[in-house]
Enzyme design. Structure first.
Site, PDB file in Angstrom:
ATOM      1  N   HIS A 545      64.833  11.475  37.682  1.00 25.62           N
ATOM      2  CA  HIS A 545      64.293  12.790  37.315  1.00 25.62           C
ATOM      3  C   HIS A 545      65.116  13.906  37.947  1.00 25.62           C
ATOM      4  O   HIS A 545      64.680  15.058  37.978  1.00 25.62           O
ATOM      5  CB  HIS A 545      62.838  12.904  37.770  1.00 25.62           C
ATOM      6  CG  HIS A 545      61.930  11.881  37.159  1.00 25.62           C
ATOM      7  ND1 HIS A 545      61.092  12.151  36.103  1.00 25.62           N
ATOM      8  CD2 HIS A 545      61.742  10.571  37.450  1.00 25.62           C
ATOM      9  CE1 HIS A 545      60.422  11.063  35.778  1.00 25.62           C
ATOM     10  NE2 HIS A 545      60.798  10.086  36.581  1.00 25.62           N
ATOM     11  N   LYS A 738      53.145  26.253  37.567  1.00 28.29           N
ATOM     12  CA  LYS A 738      54.134  25.238  37.935  1.00 28.29           C
ATOM     13  C   LYS A 738      54.252  25.174  39.448  1.00 28.29           C
ATOM     14  O   LYS A 738      53.814  26.094  40.148  1.00 28.29           O
ATOM     15  CB  LYS A 738      55.518  25.577  37.364  1.00 28.29           C
ATOM     16  CG  LYS A 738      55.642  25.489  35.851  1.00 28.29           C
ATOM     17  CD  LYS A 738      57.015  25.942  35.394  1.00 28.29           C
ATOM     18  CE  LYS A 738      57.180  25.774  33.890  1.00 28.29           C
ATOM     19  NZ  LYS A 738      57.257  24.372  33.476  1.00 28.29           N
ATOM     20  N   LYS A 853      51.852  20.059  27.460  1.00 26.38           N
ATOM     21  CA  LYS A 853      50.392  20.191  27.499  1.00 26.38           C
ATOM     22  C   LYS A 853      49.967  21.478  26.798  1.00 26.38           C
ATOM     23  O   LYS A 853      48.992  21.488  26.035  1.00 26.38           O
ATOM     24  CB  LYS A 853      49.912  20.177  28.950  1.00 26.38           C
ATOM     25  CG  LYS A 853      50.288  18.916  29.712  1.00 26.38           C
ATOM     26  CD  LYS A 853      50.147  19.107  31.218  1.00 26.38           C
ATOM     27  CE  LYS A 853      50.797  17.973  31.980  1.00 26.38           C
ATOM     28  NZ  LYS A 853      50.853  18.225  33.441  1.00 26.38           N
TER      29      LYS A 853
END
Length: 1002
Positions: A545, A738, A853
């Site tokens: 990632h 975030k 989302k």
């Protein structure tokens, strides 16, 4: 091979007679009044499992032999070969008891880890059993009972003998006869019912007997606890059946290794996946409770930070829903991700005591424990003329398993998330107590338990780095031991290991599993190096990632040599062979050899964990197409040129069950209505059907009503949380939620809000009437040691305080910061958002799952072309998004310009407002302003500011056109199917892991 002989005498007390040869089959009547469970009963084994044979698998077999003449002429010999374990004799004799058979004699031969038991058996009249169908039924009943007991963890105690733990199964006395056996199996062969009366009785039973409260006096939280245990009961029965089914089918299994799982709340998600939410809500309503109120009593399980951890949770949901045989492994942190407390605009961290009131969703498996070793020395030992390495540890701790059932949607499959908790070694504790060193015993206990105490310990110190490495190895060692134990329960030959095991490394945190598997195969299973290496390279796949070299994990050699001396040897050996092979392929290019080596030379010698993972994995995955290109061209360019076929990408996804069905039930019902089916919940590709209705006026009206309902919920939460009253629900709800980080550019958002505020302040009254009202919402946590991120949070608060109290601004602009943002808060915020901002500097976001989302919920995106956003453009079109900013291939050139880079005057003005103390705290924000001006503006806020303002203006223009905005919202949701974790998991299963669905029948 040693042979022993013994006799077993079972009193001949009213056993029902076994069928004589004239009868065709063994028949034990079983209750069939309720739906059958998949749990296997002896009596119905032949009917339920026609595939069973005497050679069902490598570890268990049953054959029938004819005794030699003159010896036991009147008996039938059943020869049973199985792996030796506690309680097996009782299981076998119990089968014979239930079937009404007598054991005249038994012998036992040992063959390695296996025994061969021969039972000389007659029917209840003392006659030999001759009927072939009866013999086959007995054989299948024996196999099934042995395999049921052998189901993964059902009766296997892997705890050290010192713990004195033995798993016992209920046993009927032989004289009690077949009737009680039938009754027991009949009761076990039905599922729990879900009618209101049964549910109410079960809930009240848990109130009284589990929560230990009077059923006449209990509060909402105690009612939630009882409700959770009631739901867990239904999860467990499906979970048991799934594990038994997997055990019988023996498919290749996926073992998903992740140091983080951000599960959030479990109640609503479990009930929806079980398909019984409405039944529970009705039952609770009749008891005087509201389901929604009780659901709010549940805390979040925050065992992770950000997208990677939430991704792991979504992938577990999809693995269960798509019927893949999988187990997730992680750590059971005593304290989750810290609780964020805001005092005077400053972030403070408090421990997240998420286990203070217990966790009703987990099952402590005290009989599943493994010893994990640290420190010590490595010695040589000769065995059968071969030299082997032996690791003599200096410290040992115990890993105890805690299991959480993860149900799938539209299936009975319920898989396992197994988390490990660290406990002190009993042997070490007892030695300390026996010598009177109580203080040392307590210290050792605290040191052991600290391994699984804290998520992300501060690793700026040596002690922090050591604890972090301990966590990683502890988690890996326990998981690998569990995986190999499960394999050996069914198989003897490690050549079959790659055919039965797939190990997924979720980033580099679990990459020590590679060295651990090598260690076990070499030192404990005594395989040769070539064979062990071949196995390792076939079972591991690696997903990274990371996007920047600085973020790649490195472990100091000195630290690894001290804590894990044998693993350092193994890694050096892997590196030596790799470098030697590399020399044959690229020659003596020492610069490239140094770049690709697992061992990084320098003042501090390090182990590059990403390099270890790439070299030893058969597949390396990025998490979006753009991310994959960055891996190939920048981060791992040398490896890609060496092994181009090893590199792939699987764009991340999120589960629609959590992010639409659970969090936005009104939208869920609306989508099902217009698609004419709810099958999209399992097959999200059907969402594309919304495009056919994107211009339908009736759908527009209903779509806007759903959004308004969700905005009301969000406005109420904001008022409760902050005291800020949102007057107009017609305002645009503009959200950025975030993890706080400079590259995610929350600061760019705040600068844009300051610019908007400045413009409104300088407008006349007529111009202000044309302004689109906005409620700006920002949420996220800053890492405890990340000072710049904390300053951004403080800036958000002081700007919000200034704007929200300005009477000239009124309801035209509001700014609120949501503290302690987590999964359950996200379930409230995301459905109520009109616009969502994703502002990362291009090339810095590997994927970005939060945008997915919002997209699923029909929220429009204002974003840079970074991570998965590029693929979203393909699905929904640029015309349905608000895009801005430098592209990936432009970022480098802009940075090279440094101070010569021209930035807009609007940017300079808003930064000057902060510098001049317009919002207070002038000195505190000086360093923050310094970081975004001139050549210090690494994340290009100044360069992207003009484009950002243009994108915001475009959003304003679209928002006032309700028909256009609603159509864009519908098309956004319709195009979100590609970003479901179901698609991601199916891609992994088919193209990386090689696992197939193994559906548990209803």
């Amino acid at each position: 091979m040693a042979t022993f002989s013994f006799s077993i005498h079972i009193p001949n007390t009213s056993f029902p007679s076994f069928p004589s040869p004239s009868k065709s089959v063994v028949s034990l009547p079983i209750l069939h009044t309720l739906p059958h469970r998949n749990t296997l009963s002896l009596a119905s084994s032949a009917a339920k499992h026609p595939h069973a044979t005497s050679e069902h698998n490598a570890s268990t077999s049953v054959t029938v032999e004819t005794p030699p003449p003159g010896k036991n002429d009147n008996s039938t010999a059943f020869v049973i070969r199985a792996r030796n374990r506690i309680g097996l004799l009782q299981i076998i004799t119990r089968v014979f008891d239930v079937l009404g058979l007598r054991i005249d004699k038994a012998t036992v031969d040992f063959e390695g880890d296996y025994f061969i038991k021969t039972f000389f058996v007659t029917d209840s009249r003392g006659n030999k059993i001759r009927d072939q169908k009866s013999l086959e039924s007995i054989k299948m009943a024996l196999i099934e009972a042995l395999e049921d007991d052998d189901d993964d963890d059902a009766a296997i105690s892997v705890a050290p003998p010192a713990r004195g733990i033995m798993a016992r199964k209920p046993r009927l006395e032989s004289g009690e006869g077949k009737g009680k056996a039938e009754r027991m199996f009949g009761l076990m062969d039905v599922f729990l019912k879900n009618d209101p009366l049964t549910l109410q009785r079960d809930i009240l039973d848990h109130v009284e007997f589990t929560v230990a409260k009077s059923r006449f006096s209990f509060d909402d939280f105690e009612a939630y606890q009882a409700l959770a245990h009631c739901v867990r009961d239904r999860l467990i029965e499906r979970w048991h059946d799934t594990q038994i089914h997997f055990s019988h089918k023996d498919p290749k299994r996926l073992y998903f290794l992740s140091l983080e799982f951000l599960m959030g709340r479990s109640l609503s998600n479990s009930l929806i996946n079980l398909g019984i939410r409405d039944q529970f809500a009705d039952a609770l309503s009749q008891l005087g409770f509201e389901f929604e109120v009780l659901a709010e009593q549940e805390g979040d399980a925050c065992l992770g930070n950000g997208g990677l951890a939430r991704l792991s949770a979504c992938q577990m949901d999809s693995l269960a829903t798509l019927d893949y045989p999988a187990i997730g492994y992680g750590l059971r942190y005593q304290y989750g991700l810290f609780r964020q407390i805001i005092l005077d605009g400053f972030q403070h961290e408090q421990p997240d005591y998420w286990l203070n009131f217990g966790n009703p969703w987990e099952i402590e498996r005290i009989h599943i424990t493994y010893t994990v070793k640290f420190y010590g020395t490595v010695t040589d030992e000769v065995l059968n003329g071969e030299k082997y390495k032996v690791w003599v540890p200096g410290e040992m701790v115990e890993a105890v398993a805690y299991d959480s059932p993860i149900p799938g949607y539209g299936t009975r499959n319920t898989i396992d998330l197994r988390l490990w908790a660290a406990k002190p070694s009993d042997q070490h504790d007892m030695e300390a107590y026996n010598t009177g060193d109580y203080v040392d015993a307590v210290v050792n206990r605290q040191r052991a338990e600290s391994i699984s105490s804290i998520l992300y310990p501060d690793d700026r110190s040596y002690q922090g780095k050591e604890l972090r490495l301990k966590q990683q190895y502890f988690f890996v060692s326990a998981s690998v031991q569990d995986i190999i134990r499960r394999f050996k329960d069914k198989h003897r030959n490690f050549d079959e290991f790659p055919e039965k095991v797939a190990l997924q490394l979720n980033d580099t945190h679990p990459s020590l599993a590679i060295a651990e598997v090598m260690r076990v195969l070499l030192d404990e299973e005594h395989l040769g190096r070539k064979k062990a290496w071949d196995i390792v390279c076939k079972i591991f796949s690696f997903t990274t990632h990371t996007v920047s070299p600085e973020a790649l994990e490195k472990i100091p050699v000195d630290l690894m040599g001290s804590l894990l001396p044998r693993h350092l040897q193994i890694i050096y050996d892997i590196n030596f062979h790799f470098v030697e092979e590399l020399k044959k392929m690229i020659g003596l290019d020492y610069d490239r050899l140094a770049r690709m080596s697992i061992v990084e030379e320098g003042a501090v010698k390090n182990i590059r964990m990403a390099h270890l993972s790439i070299i030893c994995s058969h597949t390396v995955n990025g998490v979006s197409r753009l991310h994959s290109e960055l891996l190939k061209t920048k981060l791992f360019k040398d490896f890609y040129e060496l092994w181009p076929n090893k590199f792939h990408y699987k764009t991340n996804g999120v589960t629609q069950r959590r992010w639409i069905v659970v969090s936005n039930p009104s939208l869920c019902a609306l989508i099902s209505k217009w698609l004419g089916t709810d099958a999209w919940i399992r097959n999200i590709d059907l969402l594309i059907g919304l495009r056919d209705h994107a211009t339908n006026a009736k759908l527009h009206q209903e779509w806007k009503m759903v959004k308004k309902v969700n905005k009301v919920r969000l406005a109420e939460y904001i008022e409760t949380m902050s005291g800020l009253k949102v007057v107009s629900l017609d305002a645009m709800f503009d959200v950025q939620t975030k993890r706080m980080h400079e590259y995610k550019r929350q600061l760019l958002n705040i600068l844009g809000i300051i610019h908007r505020y400045d413009c409104i302040k300088n407008m006349n009254k007529n111009d202000r009437k044309k302004v689109v009202p906005r409620v700006c919402v920002i949420g996220g946590k800053a890492a405890p040691g990340y000072e710049m991120a904390k300053k951004i949070i403080k800036l958000c608060h002081v700007v919000g305080e200034k704007i929200n109290k300005d009477n000239d601004i009124g309801d035209l602009l509001k700014l609120v910061f949501i503290p302690d943002y987590n999964v359950s808060v996200a379930e409230l915020v995301i459905p109520g958002a009109d616009l969502s901002q994703h502002l990362s500097t291009a090339g810095h976001e590997a994927s970005g799952t939060s945008s997915m989302k919002y997209l699923m919920n029909g929220c429009l995106l204002l974003a840079t072309e970074d991570g998965s956003t590029i693929e979203m453009i393909e699905e929904i079109g640029k015309e349905n998004m608000f895009l801005f900013g430098a592209k990936v291939d432009e970022v480098g050139a802009l940075r090279e310009k440094g101070a010569a880079l021209k930035v807009p005057l609007q940017f300079l003005r808003v930064v000057r407002m902060i510098r001049d103390g317009h919002f207070g705290h002038k000195d505190y924000f000086k360093s923050l302003c310094d970081k975004i001006e001139g050549e210090n503006d690494y994340f290009l806020l100044g360069a992207d500011f003009a484009g950002y303002l243009e994108a915001q203006a475009a959003a304003d223009k679209a928002f006032v056109d309700e028909e256009r905005w609603t159509k864009m919202s519908i098309l956004s949701a319709a195009g979100s199917g590609r970003f479901s974790s179901d698609r991601t998991i199916q891609d992994y299963a088919e193209n990386t892991w090689g696992v197939k669905p193994c559906r548990c029948s209803s």
